[in-house]
Design a protein around this motif. Structure first.
Motif, PDB file in Angstrom:
ATOM      1  N   PHE A 153       0.733  -1.219  -0.147  1.00  0.00           N
ATOM      2  CA  PHE A 153      -0.035   0.036   0.085  1.00  0.00           C
ATOM      3  C   PHE A 153       0.824   1.176  -0.109  1.00  0.00           C
ATOM      4  CE2 PHE A 153      -0.525   2.643   3.842  1.00  0.00           C
ATOM      5  CZ  PHE A 153       0.347   1.849   4.874  1.00  0.00           C
ATOM      6  N   THR A 154       0.049   2.254  -0.256  1.00  0.00           N
ATOM      7  CA  THR A 154       0.975   3.536  -0.601  1.00  0.00           C
ATOM      8  C   THR A 154       0.519   4.864   0.223  1.00  0.00           C
ATOM      9  OG1 THR A 154       1.853   2.927  -2.874  1.00  0.00           O
ATOM     10  CG2 THR A 154       1.956   5.325  -2.219  1.00  0.00           C
ATOM     11  N   TYR A 155       1.039   5.579   0.820  1.00  0.00           N
ATOM     12  CA  TYR A 155       0.516   6.838   1.388  1.00  0.00           C
ATOM     13  C   TYR A 155       1.286   7.878   0.381  1.00  0.00           C
ATOM     14  CZ  TYR A 155      -0.006  10.866   4.479  1.00  0.00           C
ATOM     15  OH  TYR A 155      -0.386  12.167   4.929  1.00  0.00           O
ATOM     16  N   ALA A 156       0.444   8.910  -0.222  1.00  0.00           N
ATOM     17  CA  ALA A 156       0.874   9.849  -0.956  1.00  0.00           C
ATOM     18  C   ALA A 156       0.181  11.301  -0.607  1.00  0.00           C
ATOM     19  CB  ALA A 156       0.544   9.562  -2.583  1.00  0.00           C
ATOM     20  N   PRO A 157       0.751  12.002   0.196  1.00  0.00           N
ATOM     21  CA  PRO A 157       0.445  13.409   0.591  1.00  0.00           C
ATOM     22  C   PRO A 157       0.002  14.032  -0.486  1.00  0.00           C
ATOM     23  CG  PRO A 157       2.215  12.790   1.852  1.00  0.00           C
ATOM     24  CD  PRO A 157       2.236  11.769   0.727  1.00  0.00           C
ATOM     25  N   ALA A 158      -1.410  14.641  -0.347  1.00  0.00           N
ATOM     26  CA  ALA A 158      -2.040  15.377  -1.550  1.00  0.00           C
ATOM     27  C   ALA A 158      -1.040  16.363  -2.173  1.00  0.00           C
ATOM     28  CB  ALA A 158      -3.360  15.903  -1.124  1.00  0.00           C
ATOM     29  N   GLY A 159      -0.830  16.577  -3.374  1.00  0.00           N
ATOM     30  CA  GLY A 159       0.097  17.498  -3.907  1.00  0.00           C
ATOM     31  C   GLY A 159       1.340  17.619  -3.421  1.00  0.00           C
ATOM     32  N   GLN A 160       2.017  16.315  -2.938  1.00  0.00           N
ATOM     33  CA  GLN A 160       3.113  16.164  -2.374  1.00  0.00           C
ATOM     34  C   GLN A 160       3.559  17.331  -1.351  1.00  0.00           C
ATOM     35  OE1 GLN A 160       6.054  14.931  -5.321  1.00  0.00           O
ATOM     36  NE2 GLN A 160       4.484  13.303  -6.060  1.00  0.00           N
ATOM     37  N   GLN A 161       2.522  17.696  -0.616  1.00  0.00           N
ATOM     38  CA  GLN A 161       2.930  18.822   0.223  1.00  0.00           C
ATOM     39  C   GLN A 161       2.765  18.339   1.795  1.00  0.00           C
ATOM     40  OE1 GLN A 161       0.316  22.177  -0.928  1.00  0.00           O
ATOM     41  NE2 GLN A 161       1.959  23.009  -2.316  1.00  0.00           N
ATOM     42  N   ALA A 162       3.634  18.848   2.609  1.00  0.00           N
ATOM     43  CA  ALA A 162       3.592  18.505   4.254  1.00  0.00           C
ATOM     44  C   ALA A 162       2.604  19.229   4.757  1.00  0.00           C
ATOM     45  CB  ALA A 162       4.664  18.752   4.769  1.00  0.00           C
ATOM     46  N   LYS A 163       1.466  18.946   5.709  1.00  0.00           N
ATOM     47  CA  LYS A 163       0.508  19.564   6.409  1.00  0.00           C
ATOM     48  C   LYS A 163       0.519  18.879   7.791  1.00  0.00           C
ATOM     49  CE  LYS A 163      -2.926  17.079   4.180  1.00  0.00           C
ATOM     50  NZ  LYS A 163      -3.983  16.703   3.434  1.00  0.00           N
ATOM     51  N   PRO A 164      -0.052  19.990   8.748  1.00  0.00           N
ATOM     52  CA  PRO A 164       0.247  19.390  10.336  1.00  0.00           C
ATOM     53  C   PRO A 164      -0.450  18.293  10.395  1.00  0.00           C
ATOM     54  CG  PRO A 164      -0.213  21.694   9.881  1.00  0.00           C
ATOM     55  CD  PRO A 164      -0.278  21.078   8.562  1.00  0.00           C
ATOM     56  N   SER A 165      -1.676  17.925   9.643  1.00  0.00           N
ATOM     57  CA  SER A 165      -2.722  16.611   9.823  1.00  0.00           C
ATOM     58  C   SER A 165      -2.128  15.595   9.100  1.00  0.00           C
ATOM     59  CB  SER A 165      -4.277  17.035   9.423  1.00  0.00           C
ATOM     60  OG  SER A 165      -3.901  17.390   8.166  1.00  0.00           O
ATOM     61  N   MET A 166      -1.032  15.553   8.615  1.00  0.00           N
ATOM     62  CA  MET A 166      -0.571  14.494   7.763  1.00  0.00           C
ATOM     63  C   MET A 166      -0.285  12.941   8.816  1.00  0.00           C
ATOM     64  SD  MET A 166       2.986  15.843   6.299  1.00  0.00           S
ATOM     65  CE  MET A 166       3.104  14.710   5.060  1.00  0.00           C
TER      66      MET A 166
END
Ligand code: FUL
Length: 607
Positions: free
Chosen positions: A521-534
């Motif tokens: 499985f893969t986790y791909a943060p949206a827009g390849q952007q870090a955010k506090p809720s990640m």
């Protein structure tokens, strides 16, 4: 005073709106051109045509919701033929509170229910026919869907509207014109007297009886009079004369969308004759240009409403659970409706239980988050400075926040003083030169324009042509994040997301739609952007039924995800089989993480 003489009075109202040194004459809702008026005079009158207070309030809502619900929900049809047994209407867990709560949370300002669709089945216990909830099994015939919705709207401070189909395939008197008009007005009277304030009355234009069917002549004068007497603040839509059907059910407003239009509103024979003479109807491309004004005898404030369903059909059908419009499609619709001088009327049909289904709720919430995130941060400084522009090329320059990247431009006219802009351009100051990045024709209540991602010091808006002075209320620049196509199959997800369902958000539980064998499985943060809720630390589980879970052994950490938020694929030690997966994750700060469906990928054997 009858309704017609009241509306004639509206024509003569001359007011001075706002601070103006010279008295200007405004026309409320409609203006009839003097005989022999020149084109210039007609244009001047059209520029001073303004909405009624309720039309203005309606326009400002932007987002409104449709609920198609009735016997079709249970028979699987889109148009019932009126022979349905009322017993088929039997929602097992009707929850109007859930409808309105969900819609409120997602930014909708009004809900319109199909109190009666073409099949004639009434969702309230009417005295006019037995073909209603009173003859159904639901609540032993003692239920009233209209009342349940009304109560929920009151609780959540949501505006409330009714759809009452003029076409009725059940009523025996349909086609016996005077009799049916009486019957219809009685139904309308019940709806407009027994359920508190009604903000919109929606009359569909559809009539599929065909050439050999029953021909009903509707008494629109009596129908409008009834509404004006019982609910004087309600707007009337489609066959009504306050709100115009955009002309399609695909969610597409026109690039040039005039609210001051030459289309004669409503169903009166005089309106039909006027439109015939102009060779136009609601679907025509041009409803307000100078060419049309030249031919017309009158001009009407008749703004566009874009009605479209979140699913292929207007009613709920289980088979369409996997065909809910993608987030990308919904956002495109938003730009082409709210962003094209229209109100969006989005249909979310309750299911056989009587609830907004999980698939629709999930998509609505994604949509609301996306719209909020995009439009909550205006990157333009002082965009809300009121600007009265001569329509001869006058420009205004706005500063942008330093280093801000934008890709959406918003323009708004002060339509309380009419709709006037005919042509505009937008330029950006980049590398010491002005470069045109967008242009258009009408603005109206709101215009949204998409441009390529851009960083600029300033923006310049030029009003190149306008009917009288243009009144610009607001200008904005925003950044809309790219949206991944949910159905997308790519190197880190080989199972189409069309059939996925988000069962819960925290922890994220996903129904993959079928039993599969997973390799990774893969986790791909949206827009390849870090955010506090990640997500940072996590545990992954698998299940066949969404109840009994098995933990999958993994490292339990998305290493370096904050500094380098690219897709992270976790290979399993051995293949795992199941239909549901659960990702329980915490943020880098130890809080509960939020992972969206489109941030998750799976690698399955034989997808
Ligand atoms: C159409 C109707 O025939 C559909 O069933 C639906 O109600 C839609 C909003 O309008 O004309």
């Amino acid at each position: 005073m009858n309704y017609l003489s009241k509306s004639m009075m509206a024509l003569c109202i001359a007011t001075c709106l706002g601070a103006c040194s010279q008295q200007e004459q405004y026309y409320v809702k409609q203006a009839i051109f003097p005989e022999n008026a020149t084109l210039e005079q007609k244009v001047e009158i059209a520029a001073h045509l303004v909405p009624t207070p309720q039309q203005l309030e309606w326009q400002k809502m932007e987002l409104t919701a449709f609920l198609h619900f009735g016997v079709n929900t249970f028979t699987g049809r889109e148009w019932g033929d009126g022979t349905e047994d009322p017993a088929v209407f039997n929602p097992t867990n009707l929850d109007a509170d859930q409808w309105v709560r969900t819609l409120k949370e997602c930014g909708f300002k009004m809900v319109i229910l199909t109190a009666k669709h073409h099949d004639g089945f009434c969702l309230w216990p009417t005295a006019t026919t037995k073909h209603s909830v009173a003859s159904s099994k639901w609540k032993d015939g003692k239920g009233d869907v209209v009342k349940e919705l009304r109560d929920a709207c009151t609780k959540y401070d949501m505006k409330f509207g009714v759809y009452l189909s003029p076409w009725d395939r059940n009523a025996e008197c349909y086609g016996d014109s005077p009799k049916y008009n009486q019957f219809f007005v009685e139904q309308l009277t019940e709806l407009l007297t027994n359920y508190g304030e009604v903000h919109e009355v929606w009359f569909d234009g559809a009539n599929g009886e065909g050439p050999n069917g029953k021909k009903q002549e509707y008494d629109w004068t009596l129908i409008y009079k009834t509404i004006h007497e019982l609910q004087p603040k309600a707007v009337t839509a489609i066959m009504g004369d306050d709100v115009r059907w955009v002309g399609n059910e695909s969610g597409l407003g026109r690039d040039t969308e005039w609210s001051a239009t030459v289309l004669n509103p409503g169903g009166l024979p005089s309106a039909e004759a006027g439109n015939k003479a102009l060779e136009i109807n609601a679907m025509s491309k041009d409803l307000g240009s100078r060419d049309m004004l030249a031919k017309a005898k009158s001009v009407h404030w008749y703004p566009s409403e874009v009605d479209v369903s979140i699913r292929p059909g207007w009613f709920y059908h289980e088979a369409e659970d996997s065909k809910v419009k993608s987030l990308k499609h919904m956002v495109d619709i938003y730009y082409k409706s709210v962003g094209c001088n229209s109100v969006l009327l989005l249909n979310i049909p309750p299911d056989c239980e009587g609830r907004i289904s999980q698939a629709d709720e999930t998509r609505l919430k994604e949509f609301a988050v996306y719209i909020n995130q995009t439009f909550s941060n205006n990157l333009l400084k002082e965009g809300n400075q009121y600007w009265t522009a001569k329509g001869n090329g006058e420009s205004k320059t706005y500063d942008l926040q330093p280093d801000a990247i934008f890709n959406t431009i918003m323009l708004q006219e002060d339509i309380a003083k009419g709709q006037r802009v005919e042509e505009f351009t937008v330029e950006a100051f980049v590398d010491n030169t002005w470069k045109e990045i967008a242009k258009g024709t009408t603005i109206g209540y709101k215009k949204l324009l998409r441009v390529d991602d851009l960083k600029a010091e300033q923006l310049k808006v030029t009003i190149k042509a306008s009917r009288s002075n243009a009144n610009i209320l607001n200008v904005g620049a925003f950044y809309a994040a790219p949206i991944q196509n949910m159905a997308q199959v790519n190197e880190w997800n080989n199972l189409s997301r069309e059939n996925w369902k988000k069962v819960s958000a925290q922890p994220l539980v996903v129904d993959l739609g079928k039993k599969v064998t997973l390799k990774a499985f893969t986790y791909a943060p949206a827009g390849q952007q870090a955010k506090p809720s990640m997500a940072f630390h996590y545990t992954l589980y698998i299940s066949n039924d969404g109840k009994q879970w098995k933990e999958i052994p993994t490292t339990g950490e998305f290493s370096n995800i904050v500094n380098n938020p690219i897709p992270q694929t976790v290979q399993f030690k051995k293949e795992e089989t199941g239909r549901f997966i659960k990702l329980a994750a915490t943020t880098p700060d130890g809080g509960k993480a939020t992972v969206e469906l489109n941030e998750l990928g799976v690698t399955v054997v034989n997808p």
